[in-house]
Design a protein around this motif. Structure first.
Motif, PDB file in Angstrom:
ATOM      1  N   ASP A   1       0.860  -1.186   0.000  1.00  0.00           N
ATOM      2  CA  ASP A   1       0.000   0.000   0.000  1.00  0.00           C
ATOM      3  C   ASP A   1       0.891   1.228   0.000  1.00  0.00           C
ATOM      4  O   ASP A   1       2.117   1.130   0.236  1.00  0.00           O
ATOM      5  CB  ASP A   1      -0.921  -0.001   1.228  1.00  0.00           C
ATOM      6  CG  ASP A   1      -2.170   0.864   1.041  1.00  0.00           C
ATOM      7  OD1 ASP A   1      -2.215   1.632   0.056  1.00  0.00           O
ATOM      8  OD2 ASP A   1      -3.078   0.772   1.875  1.00  0.00           O
ATOM      9  N   LYS A   2       0.297   2.373  -0.268  1.00  0.00           N
ATOM     10  CA  LYS A   2       1.019   3.643  -0.195  1.00  0.00           C
ATOM     11  C   LYS A   2       0.114   4.667   0.460  1.00  0.00           C
ATOM     12  O   LYS A   2      -1.115   4.536   0.448  1.00  0.00           O
ATOM     13  CB  LYS A   2       1.444   4.141  -1.581  1.00  0.00           C
ATOM     14  CG  LYS A   2       0.276   4.514  -2.478  1.00  0.00           C
ATOM     15  CD  LYS A   2       0.721   5.310  -3.694  1.00  0.00           C
ATOM     16  CE  LYS A   2       1.059   6.746  -3.395  1.00  0.00           C
ATOM     17  NZ  LYS A   2      -0.136   7.577  -3.020  1.00  0.00           N
ATOM     18  N   HIS A   3       0.725   5.689   1.048  1.00  0.00           N
ATOM     19  CA  HIS A   3      -0.058   6.758   1.658  1.00  0.00           C
ATOM     20  C   HIS A   3       0.745   8.046   1.610  1.00  0.00           C
ATOM     21  O   HIS A   3       1.934   8.064   1.954  1.00  0.00           O
ATOM     22  CB  HIS A   3      -0.399   6.435   3.115  1.00  0.00           C
ATOM     23  CG  HIS A   3      -1.336   7.434   3.731  1.00  0.00           C
ATOM     24  ND1 HIS A   3      -2.701   7.328   3.654  1.00  0.00           N
ATOM     25  CD2 HIS A   3      -1.082   8.589   4.410  1.00  0.00           C
ATOM     26  CE1 HIS A   3      -3.259   8.359   4.263  1.00  0.00           C
ATOM     27  NE2 HIS A   3      -2.300   9.132   4.729  1.00  0.00           N
ATOM     28  N   CYS A   4       0.087   9.116   1.162  1.00  0.00           N
ATOM     29  CA  CYS A   4       0.679  10.446   1.235  1.00  0.00           C
ATOM     30  C   CYS A   4       0.030  11.167   2.405  1.00  0.00           C
ATOM     31  O   CYS A   4      -1.196  11.092   2.579  1.00  0.00           O
ATOM     32  CB  CYS A   4       0.440  11.217  -0.063  1.00  0.00           C
ATOM     33  SG  CYS A   4       1.020  12.938  -0.014  1.00  0.00           S
TER      34      CYS A   4
ATOM     35  N   ILE B   1       0.210   9.815  12.802  1.00  0.00           N
ATOM     36  CA  ILE B   1       0.925   8.545  12.639  1.00  0.00           C
ATOM     37  C   ILE B   1       0.045   7.380  13.068  1.00  0.00           C
ATOM     38  O   ILE B   1      -0.062   6.364  12.362  1.00  0.00           O
ATOM     39  CB  ILE B   1       2.234   8.572  13.455  1.00  0.00           C
ATOM     40  CG1 ILE B   1       3.201   9.593  12.849  1.00  0.00           C
ATOM     41  CG2 ILE B   1       2.875   7.185  13.506  1.00  0.00           C
ATOM     42  CD1 ILE B   1       4.376   9.922  13.739  1.00  0.00           C
ATOM     43  N   ALA B   2      -0.605   7.511  14.221  1.00  0.00           N
ATOM     44  CA  ALA B   2      -1.491   6.448  14.698  1.00  0.00           C
ATOM     45  C   ALA B   2      -2.649   6.235  13.730  1.00  0.00           C
ATOM     46  O   ALA B   2      -3.053   5.098  13.462  1.00  0.00           O
ATOM     47  CB  ALA B   2      -2.019   6.791  16.089  1.00  0.00           C
ATOM     48  N   SER B   3      -3.187   7.317  13.190  1.00  0.00           N
ATOM     49  CA  SER B   3      -4.302   7.235  12.248  1.00  0.00           C
ATOM     50  C   SER B   3      -3.904   6.460  11.000  1.00  0.00           C
ATOM     51  O   SER B   3      -4.589   5.511  10.582  1.00  0.00           O
ATOM     52  CB  SER B   3      -4.764   8.645  11.868  1.00  0.00           C
ATOM     53  OG  SER B   3      -5.693   8.616  10.812  1.00  0.00           O
ATOM     54  N   ILE B   4      -2.801   6.842  10.391  1.00  0.00           N
ATOM     55  CA  ILE B   4      -2.371   6.212   9.139  1.00  0.00           C
ATOM     56  C   ILE B   4      -2.026   4.744   9.349  1.00  0.00           C
ATOM     57  O   ILE B   4      -2.509   3.862   8.619  1.00  0.00           O
ATOM     58  CB  ILE B   4      -1.159   6.969   8.551  1.00  0.00           C
ATOM     59  CG1 ILE B   4      -1.581   8.367   8.100  1.00  0.00           C
ATOM     60  CG2 ILE B   4      -0.544   6.188   7.389  1.00  0.00           C
ATOM     61  CD1 ILE B   4      -0.421   9.275   7.742  1.00  0.00           C
ATOM     62  N   LEU B   5      -1.205   4.457  10.348  1.00  0.00           N
ATOM     63  CA  LEU B   5      -0.717   3.091  10.516  1.00  0.00           C
ATOM     64  C   LEU B   5      -1.813   2.148  11.007  1.00  0.00           C
ATOM     65  O   LEU B   5      -1.844   0.975  10.620  1.00  0.00           O
ATOM     66  CB  LEU B   5       0.479   3.071  11.458  1.00  0.00           C
ATOM     67  CG  LEU B   5       1.720   3.811  10.934  1.00  0.00           C
ATOM     68  CD1 LEU B   5       2.911   3.600  11.870  1.00  0.00           C
ATOM     69  CD2 LEU B   5       2.084   3.370   9.523  1.00  0.00           C
ATOM     70  N   SER B   6      -2.726   2.635  11.836  1.00  0.00           N
ATOM     71  CA  SER B   6      -3.810   1.756  12.289  1.00  0.00           C
ATOM     72  C   SER B   6      -4.689   1.344  11.121  1.00  0.00           C
ATOM     73  O   SER B   6      -5.101   0.180  11.007  1.00  0.00           O
ATOM     74  CB  SER B   6      -4.644   2.444  13.376  1.00  0.00           C
ATOM     75  OG  SER B   6      -5.299   3.603  12.877  1.00  0.00           O
TER      76      SER B   6
ATOM     77  N   LEU C   1       4.466   2.189   1.719  1.00  0.00           N
ATOM     78  CA  LEU C   1       5.280   3.334   1.314  1.00  0.00           C
ATOM     79  C   LEU C   1       4.595   4.603   1.812  1.00  0.00           C
ATOM     80  O   LEU C   1       3.419   4.830   1.530  1.00  0.00           O
ATOM     81  CB  LEU C   1       5.418   3.387  -0.206  1.00  0.00           C
ATOM     82  CG  LEU C   1       6.254   4.554  -0.745  1.00  0.00           C
ATOM     83  CD1 LEU C   1       7.739   4.302  -0.490  1.00  0.00           C
ATOM     84  CD2 LEU C   1       6.004   4.765  -2.238  1.00  0.00           C
ATOM     85  N   ILE C   2       5.325   5.426   2.552  1.00  0.00           N
ATOM     86  CA  ILE C   2       4.812   6.699   3.059  1.00  0.00           C
ATOM     87  C   ILE C   2       5.466   7.835   2.283  1.00  0.00           C
ATOM     88  O   ILE C   2       6.693   7.912   2.191  1.00  0.00           O
ATOM     89  CB  ILE C   2       5.111   6.873   4.564  1.00  0.00           C
ATOM     90  CG1 ILE C   2       4.441   5.784   5.397  1.00  0.00           C
ATOM     91  CG2 ILE C   2       4.688   8.254   5.038  1.00  0.00           C
ATOM     92  CD1 ILE C   2       2.960   5.952   5.572  1.00  0.00           C
ATOM     93  N   ASP C   3       4.632   8.709   1.729  1.00  0.00           N
ATOM     94  CA  ASP C   3       5.100   9.884   0.988  1.00  0.00           C
ATOM     95  C   ASP C   3       4.918  11.113   1.874  1.00  0.00           C
ATOM     96  O   ASP C   3       3.800  11.449   2.259  1.00  0.00           O
ATOM     97  CB  ASP C   3       4.289  10.001  -0.313  1.00  0.00           C
ATOM     98  CG  ASP C   3       4.541  11.308  -1.060  1.00  0.00           C
ATOM     99  OD1 ASP C   3       5.572  11.951  -0.811  1.00  0.00           O
ATOM    100  OD2 ASP C   3       3.688  11.675  -1.904  1.00  0.00           O
ATOM    101  N   ILE C   4       6.030  11.785   2.192  1.00  0.00           N
ATOM    102  CA  ILE C   4       5.980  13.004   3.006  1.00  0.00           C
ATOM    103  C   ILE C   4       6.443  14.185   2.147  1.00  0.00           C
ATOM    104  O   ILE C   4       7.638  14.405   1.971  1.00  0.00           O
ATOM    105  CB  ILE C   4       6.868  12.899   4.265  1.00  0.00           C
ATOM    106  CG1 ILE C   4       6.495  11.686   5.114  1.00  0.00           C
ATOM    107  CG2 ILE C   4       6.762  14.179   5.089  1.00  0.00           C
ATOM    108  CD1 ILE C   4       7.344  11.521   6.367  1.00  0.00           C
ATOM    109  N   PRO C   5       5.499  14.955   1.586  1.00  0.00           N
ATOM    110  CA  PRO C   5       5.902  16.151   0.835  1.00  0.00           C
ATOM    111  C   PRO C   5       6.276  17.272   1.799  1.00  0.00           C
ATOM    112  O   PRO C   5       5.628  17.455   2.829  1.00  0.00           O
ATOM    113  CB  PRO C   5       4.645  16.521   0.034  1.00  0.00           C
ATOM    114  CG  PRO C   5       3.676  15.381   0.230  1.00  0.00           C
ATOM    115  CD  PRO C   5       4.047  14.736   1.524  1.00  0.00           C
TER     116      PRO C   5
ATOM    117  N   VAL D   1       9.844   5.173   3.785  1.00  0.00           N
ATOM    118  CA  VAL D   1       9.392   6.565   3.801  1.00  0.00           C
ATOM    119  C   VAL D   1      10.182   7.362   2.779  1.00  0.00           C
ATOM    120  O   VAL D   1      11.416   7.323   2.767  1.00  0.00           O
ATOM    121  CB  VAL D   1       9.561   7.189   5.207  1.00  0.00           C
ATOM    122  CG1 VAL D   1       9.135   8.655   5.189  1.00  0.00           C
ATOM    123  CG2 VAL D   1       8.759   6.418   6.244  1.00  0.00           C
ATOM    124  N   VAL D   2       9.474   8.074   1.895  1.00  0.00           N
ATOM    125  CA  VAL D   2      10.140   8.938   0.922  1.00  0.00           C
ATOM    126  C   VAL D   2       9.731  10.377   1.191  1.00  0.00           C
ATOM    127  O   VAL D   2       8.569  10.662   1.509  1.00  0.00           O
ATOM    128  CB  VAL D   2       9.792   8.544  -0.529  1.00  0.00           C
ATOM    129  CG1 VAL D   2      10.386   7.196  -0.869  1.00  0.00           C
ATOM    130  CG2 VAL D   2       8.300   8.538  -0.782  1.00  0.00           C
TER     131      VAL D   2
END
Length: 508
Positions: free
Chosen positions: A171-174, A271-276, A287-291, A324-325
């Motif tokens: 999965d991926k998440h921005c 962080i808790a929201s996304i990972l849960s 994959l976590i996208d941090i702009p 993490v990118v």
């Protein structure tokens, strides 16, 4: 015991159970019920009570003195028919509220504390006021990294979890804040065409101009039951659907319903929201996208690095492999902001159209390459080249078309808004900056995402040369009022900073 007849009240209270009692109801006076009290509602079949926040009304057109009104959400949860007899009692305060008081006082909480808090919230034992107190307490006092882990674990444990019966589920998440950043709809078919499993449960917009589910809905049905999603996944290796059908980390939905209106932006809570959500959705690799950028959620490299360490710490202990990118968030990605415009950008890239926005294409390929390298058969550094091959060969387009067909193609997709206004440069120079927040605001004022054809189409990006009168972007809308709101906002602040040969000025 006095009973009341149940009445359905057509009010959407958004993630909060609310009941309505007439001021002339005998129970109001004899039992001491007051507005904002929490009550237990019982039927005659011995089922567990439903807990709701009480509102007092004076209009018999809403609820009569011998009735109890329930908002739509509570009525559905109660599962009885209108007119049935119910009884009410004062609700016992949740025991976990003492832990909330402790957190507000600045103390650290245990894993059991967070578990009990989440259990009570999911069971509707907390009002929104009490949830707000918890969120403010965690934001102000801060969470130790162990506490973030405890909260994440509790949010997973108090909801459903999905199991796709494979050892590699990606999965991926921005983390958000960048308009037009619709990489998921390009990355997902690339990954699925390679054969990796990518069940993409996506969100709808809350404060942004569009969520991935809003944009995908232009092309296909996104509101699908779990058995249908399982079937699609078996045949296509991926889907792009709304995640609201599954009760994944439901405490997070309560937190969001309170934190967004209050503009609370806690890194720990994020962080808790996304990972849960990802763990509950059955992901094994993420994959976590941090702009980062001046008008992005994360404004500095140092903040991004702190977030990366925390994501990796919690993810490792949740059994989730994380990459993490850190990406460029100085301006919107792609040209379109709003569902129809974003679909145009996505399809241009999948079709290898030479007019496709290069920044969105390149970012999608970079992210897809990193995800492909989760596959043990893909060597490090080879993912990008493989992603390019899958896209340029047409395999990604074929896969996207198959996913659309499997989910149910939208045979009458929304069209671009019929009202349009072009914002032009006021002077000669170079585009120095674009305000992400202002561009998102203008697109939302235009009606996006409710009107899928509304939004903003960018004509110039950072570094482009402009002459006075050149178009910077075009606003599209369907409704006159929305169109005027968006136009007025752009007149006050067009979101662009142009550097002229003589001076730097913000065009307002």
């Amino acid at each position: 015991m006095t009973t009341l007849k149940l009445r359905k009240i057509a009010i959407d209270t958004y993630k909060e159970n609310v009941a309505y009692l007439h001021r002339d109801c005998p129970l109001y006076h004899t039992e001491g019920f007051q507005a904002l009290n929490k009550i237990e509602i019982w039927d005659g079949d011995g089922r567990a009570p439903v807990i709701a926040v009480l509102n007092i009304v004076d209009d018999e057109n809403i609820v009569a003195p011998d009735e109890l009104g329930l908002c739509e959400r509570t009525f559905r949860q109660f599962g009885v028919t209108e007119g049935e007899s119910v009884s009410i009692n004062h609700a016992t305060p949740p025991a976990s509220i003492l832990a909330v008081h402790s957190k507000i006082a600045g103390n650290s909480l245990s894993a059991d504390d967070y578990l009990n808090i989440c259990k009570d919230i999911v069971a509707n034992r907390y009002s929104k006021i009490e949830i707000a107190a918890f969120l403010v307490g965690t934001a102000e006092s801060g969470l130790e990294r162990e506490e973030i882990l405890y909260l994440t674990q509790a949010m997973v444990a108090t909801g459903e979890t999905l199991d796709w019966e494979e050892s590699l589920v990606v999965d991926k998440h921005c983390i958000g804040g960048i308009p037009g950043n619709r990489t998921t709809m390009i990355v997902t078919p690339i990954i699925a065409a390679h054969g990796m499993l990518m069940p993409k449960t996506s969100s709808r917009a809350i404060t942004s101009p569009a969520g991935t589910a809003d944009t995908m809905e232009v092309l296909a049905n996104v509101d699908l039951p779990l058995d249908k999603l399982h079937s699609i996944l078996r045949h296509q290796r991926a889907f792009i659907a709304w995640g609201g059908t599954a009760k994944l980390a439901p405490a997070d939905d309560f937190f969001i319903s309170v934190s967004r209106p209050l503009s609370l932006d806690s890194s720990s809570q994020m962080i808790a929201s996304i990972l849960s959500k990802k763990v509950a959705a059955g992901s094994t690799h993420l994959l976590i996208d941090i702009p980062i950028g001046p008008s992005a959620k994360v404004k500095s490299q140092s903040h991004a690095l702190k977030l990366r360490k925390m994501f990796e710490y919690v993810g490792d202990r949740m059994g989730l492999e994380i990459d993490v990118v850190i990406t460029d968030g100085k301006q919107p990605v792609g040209r379109g902001i709003g569902p129809v415009l974003e679909v145009r950008d996505v399809m241009q890239i999948l079709q290898n159209d030479p007019e496709a926005p290069r920044d969105l294409r390149e970012k999608s390929l970079q992210l897809a390459g990193r995800i492909l390298e989760f596959d043990p058969d893909v060597r490090g550094g080879e993912g990008y080249k493989l992603a390019c091959n899958i896209l340029e060969s047409g395999r990604a387009l074929d896969k996207m078309q198959s996913i659309i067909k499997a989910q149910g193609e939208n045979t009458e997709p929304a069209l671009l808004g019929k009202l349009k206004h072009t914002v032009t440069a006021l002077e000669n120079g170079t585009v120095e900056a674009i305000d992400n927040l202002q561009m998102a605001k203008i697109a939302r004022l235009a009606g996006s995402p409710m009107d899928k054809g509304a939004g903003v189409d960018l004509h110039k990006k950072i570094g482009d040369q402009v002459s006075q009168g050149d178009p910077l972007y075009t606003i599209y809308a369907e409704i006159n009022a929305d169109f005027n709101f968006a136009k007025d906002s752009s007149d006050k602040n067009n979101g662009y900073r142009i550097e002229s040969s003589n001076q730097t000025s913000c065009q307002t």
